[in-house]
Design a protein around this motif. Structure first.
Motif, PDB file in Angstrom:
ATOM      1  N   GLN A  78     132.780 -10.068  -0.090  1.00  0.00           N
ATOM      2  CA  GLN A  78     131.996  -9.439   0.966  1.00  0.00           C
ATOM      3  C   GLN A  78     130.495  -9.634   0.759  1.00  0.00           C
ATOM      4  O   GLN A  78     129.755  -9.792   1.722  1.00  0.00           O
ATOM      5  N   GLN A  79     130.051  -9.623  -0.486  1.00  0.00           N
ATOM      6  CA  GLN A  79     128.615  -9.695  -0.741  1.00  0.00           C
ATOM      7  C   GLN A  79     128.293 -10.569  -1.948  1.00  0.00           C
ATOM      8  O   GLN A  79     127.508 -11.498  -1.863  1.00  0.00           O
ATOM      9  N   ASN A  80     128.882 -10.265  -3.085  1.00  0.00           N
ATOM     10  CA  ASN A  80     128.653 -11.001  -4.333  1.00  0.00           C
ATOM     11  C   ASN A  80     129.992 -11.569  -4.792  1.00  0.00           C
ATOM     12  O   ASN A  80     130.686 -10.962  -5.607  1.00  0.00           O
ATOM     13  N   PRO A  81     130.370 -12.731  -4.276  1.00  0.00           N
ATOM     14  CA  PRO A  81     131.774 -13.142  -4.313  1.00  0.00           C
ATOM     15  C   PRO A  81     132.256 -13.682  -5.647  1.00  0.00           C
ATOM     16  O   PRO A  81     131.506 -14.273  -6.430  1.00  0.00           O
ATOM     17  N   LEU A  82     133.540 -13.467  -5.867  1.00  0.00           N
ATOM     18  CA  LEU A  82     134.285 -14.231  -6.862  1.00  0.00           C
ATOM     19  C   LEU A  82     134.277 -15.676  -6.399  1.00  0.00           C
ATOM     20  O   LEU A  82     134.628 -15.971  -5.248  1.00  0.00           O
ATOM     21  N   LEU A  83     133.836 -16.584  -7.251  1.00  0.00           N
ATOM     22  CA  LEU A  83     133.769 -17.989  -6.864  1.00  0.00           C
ATOM     23  C   LEU A  83     135.167 -18.572  -6.730  1.00  0.00           C
ATOM     24  O   LEU A  83     136.063 -18.255  -7.513  1.00  0.00           O
ATOM     25  N   ASP A  84     135.367 -19.427  -5.742  1.00  0.00           N
ATOM     26  CA  ASP A  84     136.612 -20.183  -5.649  1.00  0.00           C
ATOM     27  C   ASP A  84     136.737 -21.087  -6.874  1.00  0.00           C
ATOM     28  O   ASP A  84     135.715 -21.457  -7.486  1.00  0.00           O
ATOM     29  N   PRO A  85     137.953 -21.477  -7.250  1.00  0.00           N
ATOM     30  CA  PRO A  85     138.092 -22.367  -8.412  1.00  0.00           C
ATOM     31  C   PRO A  85     137.212 -23.614  -8.334  1.00  0.00           C
ATOM     32  O   PRO A  85     136.631 -24.027  -9.346  1.00  0.00           O
TER      33      PRO A  85
END
Length: 260
Positions: A78-85
């Motif tokens: 939503q704001q500070n994302p988990l990076l995609d692989p």
């Protein structure tokens, strides 16, 4: 407030096992959004491609999170994302695997490469707000950091059901008396890591977070529904901010600025 999912109770014991963290995310998603589905995770092949590209074997906790809920942007982006692989990267020193980024690239979360062989390693926070843009300890286990990601990202996605007030002694006393502390260890806020440490509380349909504010400590309250939020505002003796605009969608890939 009809929500029966107890955030504080579901995290009781501090998620001693990784499976406890994932069970929490599953229950929380079903209560505050929609249940997890098999389509919500990346494939093992997608995770393996990231490992091959980086020459790093990802910790088990990160692999599991990716395959269980890594695509659920309402939970992790939503704001500070988990990076995609495919977005995973190393910091300039080559010593830190960065897995989450503040959306403008001024802070991020990572794992020391020396710890990547551990199943559930500690997490570091780096930030432009630290002296010399250095890094500090965030949480002892990656699985807990991913639980924190889900809680924080859901809060950011519900600005329409969220308000804030200065955490005066009276407000804090009410909070500690009337609401259950969420048993996550306190941790530094990315935007003021040298300030007061973040603490969470909950009640049915409510998340409450103490964090650094412009005048000391601020209380941010998020409701699963507007009715939940209004109940909290009535119960806590704070001077509340005006309602914020609604966040209507998760952050788009092109809106994210990577830190390096």
């Amino acid at each position: 407030m009809a929500d029966l999912f107890d955030v504080a109770g579901a995290l009781a014991g501090g998620c001693r096992e990784r499976a406890d963290a994932w069970a929490f995310v599953s229950g929380f998603a079903a209560s505050w959004s929609t249940p997890l589905s098999p389509a919500d995770g990346f494939t093992l092949d997608e995770v393996q491609k990231a490992e091959d590209r980086l020459g790093v074997h990802l910790p088990a906790a990160l692999r599991e999170a990716y395959t269980l809920f890594g695509r659920r942007r309402d939970l992790v982006a939503q704001q500070n994302p988990l990076l995609d692989p495919e977005e995973l990267l190393l910091d300039p020193s080559g010593e830190l695997l960065v897995f989450r980024s503040e959306n403008q690239g001024c802070a991020g979360w990572g794992i020391a490469l020396a710890d990547c062989s551990r199943e559930d390693p500690p997490v570091a926070l780096f930030s432009d707000h630290l002296p010399n843009s250095s890094r500090c300890h965030f949480l002892d286990r990656l699985s807990l950091a991913l639980v924190e990601t889900v809680l924080s990202e859901v809060v950011m996605g519900r600005w329409a059901q969220g308000r804030a007030c200065q955490a005066t002694p009276e407000v804090v006393a009410c909070l500690e008396k009337e609401f259950a502390p969420i048993p996550l260890p306190s941790y530094p806020a990315w935007f003021e890591p040298m300030g007061v440490r973040v603490r969470w509380f909950s009640a049915a349909g409510l998340l409450l977070r103490l964090e650094p504010g412009s005048e000391g400590t601020e209380l941010v309250v998020t409701g699963r529904t507007e009715a939940d939020l209004q109940w909290a505002i009535g119960a806590i003796p704070g001077v509340w901010s005006d309602a914020e605009p609604t966040v209507t969608s998760a952050i788009d890939d092109h809106d994210l600025v990577l830190p390096f």
